[in-house]
Each structure stands twice: as structure tokens, then as C-alpha cells.
Design a protein around this motif. Structure first.
Motif, short mmCIF file in Angstrom:
data_model
loop_
_atom_site.label_atom_id
_atom_site.label_comp_id
_atom_site.label_asym_id
_atom_site.label_seq_id
_atom_site.Cartn_x
_atom_site.Cartn_y
_atom_site.Cartn_z
N GLY A 156 -9.86 60.02 19.80
CA GLY A 156 -8.55 59.89 19.17
C GLY A 156 -8.55 58.85 18.07
O GLY A 156 -9.56 58.63 17.40
N LEU A 157 -7.40 58.22 17.87
CA LEU A 157 -7.23 57.30 16.75
C LEU A 157 -8.21 56.12 16.76
O LEU A 157 -8.74 55.78 15.70
N PRO A 158 -8.48 55.45 17.89
CA PRO A 158 -9.43 54.32 17.84
C PRO A 158 -10.80 54.71 17.30
O PRO A 158 -11.38 53.99 16.48
N LEU A 159 -11.32 55.86 17.74
CA LEU A 159 -12.63 56.29 17.25
C LEU A 159 -12.56 56.71 15.79
O LEU A 159 -13.47 56.42 15.01
N LEU A 160 -11.48 57.36 15.41
CA LEU A 160 -11.30 57.77 14.01
C LEU A 160 -11.25 56.55 13.10
O LEU A 160 -11.87 56.53 12.04
N LEU A 161 -10.51 55.51 13.49
CA LEU A 161 -10.42 54.30 12.68
C LEU A 161 -11.77 53.59 12.61
O LEU A 161 -12.14 53.06 11.55
N ARG A 162 -12.50 53.59 13.71
CA ARG A 162 -13.82 52.94 13.70
C ARG A 162 -14.76 53.64 12.71
O ARG A 162 -15.47 52.99 11.95
N ARG A 163 -14.73 54.94 12.71
CA ARG A 163 -15.60 55.69 11.79
C ARG A 163 -15.12 55.57 10.35
O ARG A 163 -15.93 55.59 9.42
N THR A 164 -13.82 55.45 10.16
CA THR A 164 -13.30 55.24 8.81
C THR A 164 -13.75 53.89 8.27
O THR A 164 -14.10 53.76 7.09
N VAL A 165 -13.74 52.86 9.12
CA VAL A 165 -14.25 51.55 8.71
C VAL A 165 -15.71 51.64 8.31
O VAL A 165 -16.15 51.00 7.35
N ALA A 166 -16.50 52.45 9.03
CA ALA A 166 -17.91 52.62 8.68
C ALA A 166 -18.06 53.24 7.29
O ALA A 166 -18.95 52.86 6.52
N VAL A 167 -17.18 54.18 6.96
CA VAL A 167 -17.20 54.78 5.63
C VAL A 167 -16.88 53.74 4.56
O VAL A 167 -17.59 53.61 3.55
N LEU A 168 -15.81 52.98 4.79
CA LEU A 168 -15.41 51.97 3.80
C LEU A 168 -16.46 50.88 3.66
O LEU A 168 -16.64 50.32 2.57
N ALA A 169 -17.17 50.56 4.75
CA ALA A 169 -18.20 49.51 4.69
C ALA A 169 -19.34 49.90 3.78
O ALA A 169 -20.04 49.03 3.24
N VAL A 170 -19.56 51.19 3.59
CA VAL A 170 -20.60 51.65 2.66
C VAL A 170 -20.04 51.85 1.25
O VAL A 170 -20.66 51.46 0.26
N VAL A 171 -18.85 52.44 1.16
CA VAL A 171 -18.30 52.81 -0.14
C VAL A 171 -17.84 51.59 -0.94
O VAL A 171 -18.14 51.46 -2.13
N ILE A 172 -17.11 50.69 -0.30
CA ILE A 172 -16.51 49.57 -1.04
C ILE A 172 -17.55 48.64 -1.66
O ILE A 172 -17.43 48.26 -2.83
N PRO A 173 -18.61 48.23 -0.94
CA PRO A 173 -19.63 47.40 -1.61
C PRO A 173 -20.27 48.09 -2.81
O PRO A 173 -20.55 47.45 -3.83
N ALA A 174 -20.50 49.41 -2.68
CA ALA A 174 -21.07 50.14 -3.81
C ALA A 174 -20.12 50.14 -5.01
O ALA A 174 -20.54 49.98 -6.16
N LEU A 175 -18.82 50.28 -4.74
CA LEU A 175 -17.85 50.26 -5.83
C LEU A 175 -17.70 48.86 -6.41
O LEU A 175 -17.47 48.71 -7.62
N PHE A 176 -17.81 47.84 -5.59
CA PHE A 176 -17.78 46.48 -6.11
C PHE A 176 -18.93 46.26 -7.09
O PHE A 176 -18.74 45.69 -8.17
N ALA A 177 -20.13 46.71 -6.72
CA ALA A 177 -21.29 46.54 -7.59
C ALA A 177 -21.12 47.33 -8.88
O ALA A 177 -21.40 46.83 -9.98
N ALA A 178 -20.62 48.58 -8.76
CA ALA A 178 -20.42 49.39 -9.96
C ALA A 178 -19.32 48.81 -10.84
O ALA A 178 -19.43 48.81 -12.08
N GLY A 179 -18.25 48.31 -10.21
CA GLY A 179 -17.17 47.71 -10.99
C GLY A 179 -17.62 46.45 -11.72
O GLY A 179 -17.24 46.22 -12.87
N TRP A 180 -18.44 45.65 -11.03
CA TRP A 180 -18.96 44.43 -11.68
C TRP A 180 -19.83 44.80 -12.87
O TRP A 180 -19.76 44.14 -13.92
#
Length: 273
Positions: A156-180
Motif C-alpha cells: 500500500g501507501l508506505p511501500l509506494l512512498l518508499r519506492r518513490t523516495v528511491a526514485v527521487l534519490a537517483v533523479v534529483i542528484p542527477a538533475l542537480f549536477a545537470a543544473g549546475w
């Protein structure tokens, strides 16, 4: 039942015998507790052996049949992979690699392509990049182990949120590097990125994660990306004078409220189709 407490004898014995009198929430709480408590697992094993010999015999028979096949199977996953399994699905690994490749390609086009400086492909992609990962986090069609996952006590929602955090943990650092590298400030893409993520979660509770991801990506591509590329300048919704940051923050908060309000929908069958 907290992780520091042990299950009562009534729960252990009733669960071992398959007692119909146990409440559903008690069964789910016990199953979740058993995942992390070896003491209670040993107590349950002893209760099955002494109080439910038919179940013990069935378990032994099934294990005797599986053991030869397991010996010929692929070796068990490494401990690190096993620990990451609650955070990712098998389909998410190639998707995350693809996201990194797309971000790198957009960065190269921004730095070397014609018209560099007028409009950033990184900026256009950033809001919707995590949306595909959200779909893979909780989708019947894209997760081959979805039925097994949906049947666990922590589904349910707890597992979905945990996996969403895993996605953001990969995507956001990459976007930070590209934005910089391209001179983009995080304020231009971070809130839109999070707003689209929460919108995907909220809409996914109504129409399914895959459909929500496709709908949001298509809407962004048609309404913003295509027009921005045709005009050759940054779209107004990503500029302060178009949709201010508080506007994206409001959309993020609205999506979060909808998700929390409808948190029970993520264990239903409809949103998983």
C-alpha cells in the motif's frame, strides 16, 4: 505491536492453527512483526510443530519437493540486493539507468547543441522525469512481483512512498549536477519535479499509476515542452513571472493532501491495473 514487544501466546497459537477468530488487523500486525523478530518466528515454528502437525507435515513435504529445484536454481541474491528490494522493483533498475542516460543526453545537447542558452532540455525534462519511476513503483503491468508485493502486510501507501523516495534519490542528484553544469538554479526545477511526483501519486490512486504517469507526461509534453521548443524560449510556467514557486508548492501540498486522504486506495485493486 511494536518491534520491541513480542507477540502473545494467544496470537502465536491462533495463527499457527489458522484460527478464524483472529481479527484481520491482528493478523497483519503479527505478520509484520514476524518479519523482524526471530524470537517470535521460532515460537511460531514450535507452535506449528506441536499444535498443528498437519501444517508441519505439509510444510516439510513442500520443502522436500522444492529443495532439489532450489539447488539447481540461480544463487540467492546478495545481501545488499535483498536489502534494496523493498525500495525498488526489478523493472525500476533499467528505468533508473535510462533516466541517467536521458539526463546526460539532455545535458550534452544543452552544452553543445544549437540554440544553447535559449531553452534548456534539462529544465523541460526535470518536472516529469520521476513520473515514470512512480508508475513502476506500484503497477500491476510493470512489476512482475506485484501480486506477491500486494499481499504483504506492508503493501500500500508506505511501500509506494518508499519506492518513490528511491526514485527521487537517483533523479534529483542527477538533475542537480545537470543544473549546475548548465547554470540552472534548483528553484527552477525542484518544486515542479516534486509537484509532478505528488500529482502522479494522487492521480494514481484514482486511475492507476501507469495511466497517471502517461497522462501527466503527455499533458506536459503537449502543453509546455512542444510549445517551448517551437518558441525557442523557456516556458512561462518555469519562470517566476509565469507560475511562481509558491504555485508549484501549492500543487505539491494539494497532491500530498489527496494522497494522505485516499491512502487506503493504494491497497485496492483498481489503482493497480
Amino acid at each position: 505491536m511494536s518491534s520491541t514487544e513480542h507477540a502473545s501466546e494467544r496470537l502465536i497459537d491462533g495463527y499457527a492453527r489458522g484460527a478464524a477468530g483472529l481479527a484481520t488487523d491482528e493478523v497483519w500486525a503479527l505478520e509484520a512483526h514476524l518479519e523482524a523478530c526471530r524470537t517470535c518466528r521460532d515460537r511460531l515454528s514450535a507452535a506449528v510443530t506441536t499444535g498443528a502437525p498437519a501444517v508441519a507435515a505439509l510444510t516439510e513435504a513442500v520443502w522436500d519437493g522444492l529443495a532439489p529445484q532450489l539447488d539447481r536454481a540461480v544463487p540467492a541474491r546478495r545481501r545488499l540486493t535483498a536489502r534494496l528490494s523493498p525500495w525498488t522493483t526489478p523493472a525500476m533498475t533499467p528505468w533508473l539507468a535510462m533516466v541517467l542516460a536521458v539526463t546526460l543526453l539532455a545535458l550534452l545537447l544543452d552544452l553543445t547543441g544549437p540554440g544553447s542558452g535559449r531553452i534548456s532540455l534539462v529544465l523541460l525534462l526535470a518536472p516529469v522525469l520521476p513520473v515514470g519511476g512512480v508508475a513502476l513503483s506500484w503497477s500491476r503491468g510493470l512489476d512482475p512481483a506485484h501480486e506477491l508485493t500486494a499481499a504483504t502486510p506492508r503493501a500500500g501507501l508506505p511501500l509506494l512512498l518508499r519506492r518513490t523516495v528511491a526514485v527521487l534519490a537517483v533523479v534529483i542528484p542527477a538533475l542537480f549536477a545537470a543544473g549546475w553544469a548548465t547554470g540552472l538554479t534548483a528553484a527552477q526545477w525542484l518544486l515542479p519535479c516534486l509537484a509532478f511526483t505528488s500529482a502522479a501519486l494522487a492521480l494514481g490512486g484514482l486511475i492507476g499509476m501507469t495511466r497517471a504517469a502517461l497522462a501527466l507526461t503527455a499533458a506536459w509534453a503537449a502543453a509546455v515542452s512542444a510549445q517551448a521548443l517551437a518558441a525557442g524560449h523557456t516556458p512561462s510556467v518555469l519562470r517566476a513571472e509565469g507560475l511562481p514557486q509558491w504555485g508549484w508548492g501549492l500543487l505539491l501540498a494539494l497532491g500530498a493532501v489527496i494522497v494522505l486522504t485516499r491512502r487506503g486506495a493504494y491497497t485496492a485493486q483498481g489503482p493497480n491495473r
